[in-house]
Scaffold this motif. Structure first.
Motif, PDB file in Angstrom:
ATOM      1  N   HIS A  56       7.418  10.201 -12.918  1.00  0.00           N
ATOM      2  CA  HIS A  56       6.614  11.157 -12.144  1.00  0.00           C
ATOM      3  C   HIS A  56       5.156  10.710 -12.030  1.00  0.00           C
ATOM      4  O   HIS A  56       4.590  10.667 -10.944  1.00  0.00           O
ATOM      5  N   GLU A  57       4.543  10.371 -13.151  1.00  0.00           N
ATOM      6  CA  GLU A  57       3.111  10.057 -13.171  1.00  0.00           C
ATOM      7  C   GLU A  57       2.779   8.714 -12.525  1.00  0.00           C
ATOM      8  O   GLU A  57       1.720   8.552 -11.935  1.00  0.00           O
ATOM      9  N   MET A  58       3.693   7.737 -12.654  1.00  0.00           N
ATOM     10  CA  MET A  58       3.422   6.398 -12.130  1.00  0.00           C
ATOM     11  C   MET A  58       4.143   6.124 -10.815  1.00  0.00           C
ATOM     12  O   MET A  58       4.033   5.021 -10.274  1.00  0.00           O
ATOM     13  N   ALA A  59       4.897   7.104 -10.310  1.00  0.00           N
ATOM     14  CA  ALA A  59       5.649   6.944  -9.061  1.00  0.00           C
ATOM     15  C   ALA A  59       6.481   5.655  -9.108  1.00  0.00           C
ATOM     16  O   ALA A  59       6.395   4.802  -8.238  1.00  0.00           O
ATOM     17  N   CYS A  60       7.272   5.532 -10.171  1.00  0.00           N
ATOM     18  CA  CYS A  60       8.073   4.326 -10.367  1.00  0.00           C
ATOM     19  C   CYS A  60       9.504   4.713 -10.738  1.00  0.00           C
ATOM     20  O   CYS A  60       9.816   5.880 -10.913  1.00  0.00           O
ATOM     21  N   THR A  61      10.358   3.716 -10.837  1.00  0.00           N
ATOM     22  CA  THR A  61      11.727   3.914 -11.300  1.00  0.00           C
ATOM     23  C   THR A  61      11.800   3.476 -12.751  1.00  0.00           C
ATOM     24  O   THR A  61      11.285   2.424 -13.113  1.00  0.00           O
ATOM     25  N   VAL A  62      12.437   4.299 -13.579  1.00  0.00           N
ATOM     26  CA  VAL A  62      12.554   4.046 -15.012  1.00  0.00           C
ATOM     27  C   VAL A  62      14.023   3.978 -15.381  1.00  0.00           C
ATOM     28  O   VAL A  62      14.824   4.758 -14.881  1.00  0.00           O
ATOM     29  N   ARG A  63      14.369   3.041 -16.235  1.00  0.00           N
ATOM     30  CA  ARG A  63      15.734   2.949 -16.766  1.00  0.00           C
ATOM     31  C   ARG A  63      15.682   3.161 -18.268  1.00  0.00           C
ATOM     32  O   ARG A  63      14.965   2.458 -18.967  1.00  0.00           O
ATOM     33  N   CYS A  64      16.467   4.127 -18.743  1.00  0.00           N
ATOM     34  CA  CYS A  64      16.490   4.474 -20.164  1.00  0.00           C
ATOM     35  C   CYS A  64      17.884   4.273 -20.725  1.00  0.00           C
ATOM     36  O   CYS A  64      18.875   4.482 -20.015  1.00  0.00           O
ATOM     37  N   ASP A  65      17.962   3.928 -22.012  1.00  0.00           N
ATOM     38  CA  ASP A  65      19.248   4.038 -22.695  1.00  0.00           C
ATOM     39  C   ASP A  65      19.694   5.472 -22.498  1.00  0.00           C
ATOM     40  O   ASP A  65      18.890   6.397 -22.623  1.00  0.00           O
ATOM     41  N   SER A  66      20.956   5.655 -22.190  1.00  0.00           N
ATOM     42  CA  SER A  66      21.417   7.017 -21.878  1.00  0.00           C
ATOM     43  C   SER A  66      21.252   7.957 -23.064  1.00  0.00           C
ATOM     44  O   SER A  66      21.020   9.143 -22.896  1.00  0.00           O
ATOM     45  N   GLY A  67      21.338   7.433 -24.272  1.00  0.00           N
ATOM     46  CA  GLY A  67      21.045   8.219 -25.466  1.00  0.00           C
ATOM     47  C   GLY A  67      21.946   9.421 -25.655  1.00  0.00           C
ATOM     48  O   GLY A  67      23.012   9.530 -25.070  1.00  0.00           O
ATOM     49  N   LYS A  68      21.481  10.333 -26.469  1.00  0.00           N
ATOM     50  CA  LYS A  68      22.266  11.511 -26.823  1.00  0.00           C
ATOM     51  C   LYS A  68      22.313  12.543 -25.693  1.00  0.00           C
ATOM     52  O   LYS A  68      23.119  13.447 -25.724  1.00  0.00           O
ATOM     53  N   GLU A  69      21.413  12.422 -24.717  1.00  0.00           N
ATOM     54  CA  GLU A  69      21.369  13.396 -23.632  1.00  0.00           C
ATOM     55  C   GLU A  69      22.566  13.288 -22.698  1.00  0.00           C
ATOM     56  O   GLU A  69      22.883  14.235 -21.985  1.00  0.00           O
ATOM     57  N   VAL A  70      23.197  12.124 -22.650  1.00  0.00           N
ATOM     58  CA  VAL A  70      24.325  11.914 -21.746  1.00  0.00           C
ATOM     59  C   VAL A  70      25.592  11.827 -22.584  1.00  0.00           C
ATOM     60  O   VAL A  70      25.780  10.880 -23.340  1.00  0.00           O
ATOM     61  N   THR A  71      26.461  12.816 -22.451  1.00  0.00           N
ATOM     62  CA  THR A  71      27.690  12.835 -23.238  1.00  0.00           C
ATOM     63  C   THR A  71      28.721  11.895 -22.651  1.00  0.00           C
ATOM     64  O   THR A  71      28.759  11.657 -21.445  1.00  0.00           O
ATOM     65  N   GLY A  72      29.548  11.335 -23.525  1.00  0.00           N
ATOM     66  CA  GLY A  72      30.642  10.479 -23.091  1.00  0.00           C
ATOM     67  C   GLY A  72      30.268   9.031 -22.860  1.00  0.00           C
ATOM     68  O   GLY A  72      31.102   8.237 -22.440  1.00  0.00           O
ATOM     69  N   VAL A  73      29.026   8.646 -23.115  1.00  0.00           N
ATOM     70  CA  VAL A  73      28.593   7.256 -22.935  1.00  0.00           C
ATOM     71  C   VAL A  73      28.338   6.667 -24.314  1.00  0.00           C
ATOM     72  O   VAL A  73      27.477   7.155 -25.042  1.00  0.00           O
ATOM     73  N   PRO A  74      29.086   5.614 -24.692  1.00  0.00           N
ATOM     74  CA  PRO A  74      28.860   4.992 -26.004  1.00  0.00           C
ATOM     75  C   PRO A  74      27.426   4.460 -26.118  1.00  0.00           C
ATOM     76  O   PRO A  74      26.880   3.940 -25.147  1.00  0.00           O
ATOM     77  N   PRO A  75      26.802   4.591 -27.291  1.00  0.00           N
ATOM     78  CA  PRO A  75      25.399   4.203 -27.464  1.00  0.00           C
ATOM     79  C   PRO A  75      25.096   2.748 -27.141  1.00  0.00           C
ATOM     80  O   PRO A  75      24.017   2.435 -26.683  1.00  0.00           O
ATOM     81  N   VAL A 125      25.451   1.193 -19.844  1.00  0.00           N
ATOM     82  CA  VAL A 125      25.154   2.318 -18.959  1.00  0.00           C
ATOM     83  C   VAL A 125      23.754   2.848 -19.289  1.00  0.00           C
ATOM     84  O   VAL A 125      23.438   3.125 -20.449  1.00  0.00           O
ATOM     85  N   PHE A 126      22.936   2.953 -18.248  1.00  0.00           N
ATOM     86  CA  PHE A 126      21.572   3.422 -18.399  1.00  0.00           C
ATOM     87  C   PHE A 126      21.330   4.605 -17.473  1.00  0.00           C
ATOM     88  O   PHE A 126      21.979   4.743 -16.446  1.00  0.00           O
ATOM     89  N   LEU A 127      20.373   5.428 -17.848  1.00  0.00           N
ATOM     90  CA  LEU A 127      19.933   6.523 -16.999  1.00  0.00           C
ATOM     91  C   LEU A 127      18.776   6.001 -16.163  1.00  0.00           C
ATOM     92  O   LEU A 127      17.756   5.570 -16.707  1.00  0.00           O
ATOM     93  N   GLU A 128      18.949   5.993 -14.839  1.00  0.00           N
ATOM     94  CA  GLU A 128      17.888   5.555 -13.937  1.00  0.00           C
ATOM     95  C   GLU A 128      17.195   6.794 -13.388  1.00  0.00           C
ATOM     96  O   GLU A 128      17.836   7.667 -12.808  1.00  0.00           O
ATOM     97  N   ILE A 129      15.891   6.863 -13.584  1.00  0.00           N
ATOM     98  CA  ILE A 129      15.103   8.038 -13.220  1.00  0.00           C
ATOM     99  C   ILE A 129      14.059   7.636 -12.189  1.00  0.00           C
ATOM    100  O   ILE A 129      13.308   6.679 -12.396  1.00  0.00           O
ATOM    101  N   SER A 130      14.043   8.366 -11.081  1.00  0.00           N
ATOM    102  CA  SER A 130      12.971   8.189 -10.099  1.00  0.00           C
ATOM    103  C   SER A 130      12.253   9.530  -9.959  1.00  0.00           C
ATOM    104  O   SER A 130      12.580  10.488 -10.651  1.00  0.00           O
ATOM    105  N   GLU A 131      11.306   9.598  -9.067  1.00  0.00           N
ATOM    106  CA  GLU A 131      10.582  10.858  -8.873  1.00  0.00           C
ATOM    107  C   GLU A 131      11.500  11.966  -8.373  1.00  0.00           C
ATOM    108  O   GLU A 131      11.248  13.138  -8.621  1.00  0.00           O
ATOM    109  N   THR A 132      12.579  11.594  -7.670  1.00  0.00           N
ATOM    110  CA  THR A 132      13.410  12.607  -7.015  1.00  0.00           C
ATOM    111  C   THR A 132      14.826  12.738  -7.542  1.00  0.00           C
ATOM    112  O   THR A 132      15.520  13.682  -7.195  1.00  0.00           O
ATOM    113  N   GLN A 133      15.302  11.775  -8.357  1.00  0.00           N
ATOM    114  CA  GLN A 133      16.684  11.869  -8.817  1.00  0.00           C
ATOM    115  C   GLN A 133      16.910  11.128 -10.125  1.00  0.00           C
ATOM    116  O   GLN A 133      16.117  10.286 -10.522  1.00  0.00           O
TER     117      GLN A 133
END
Length: 92
Positions: A54-73, A77-85
């Motif tokens: 949000h602050e840098m208007a960029c795309t971020v990729r995170c380890d899916s972590g505990k927030e995403v169920t069903g994905v082995p640590p 698989v990564f969580l890709e976050i942009s300003e809109t999705q």
């Protein structure tokens, strides 16, 4: 105030703030790796990723972590976050 602790090391920068550390390292293809350690205002790396996107208007990729169920640590698989999705992606 955020200030570099090791300003002579261009490969890995660490910043101390409050009770936490922010660690930044350049990566491939114009990306950078960012980690948080200790007590911070973010409850998870994904929360930090959302703020960065949000602050840098960029795309971020995170380890899916505990927030995403069903994905082995240790999966590709990564969580890709942009300003809109947010979406799950697989890196190979």
């Amino acid at each position: 105030m955020v200030a570099p602790l090791n300003s002579l090391n261009t490969e890995l920068l660490t910043y101390e703030f409050g009770g936490g550390l922010l660690i930044v390292q350049p990566s491939e293809e114009g990306f950078m790796n960012v980690w948080i350690r200790g007590t911070t205002e973010w409850g998870s790396c994904n929360a930090l990723g959302r703020d960065l996107a949000h602050e840098m208007a960029c795309t971020v990729r995170c380890d899916s972590g505990k927030e995403v169920t069903g994905v082995p640590p240790e999966s590709d698989v990564f969580l890709e976050i942009s300003e809109t999705q947010e979406r799950l992606i697989t890196l190979r």
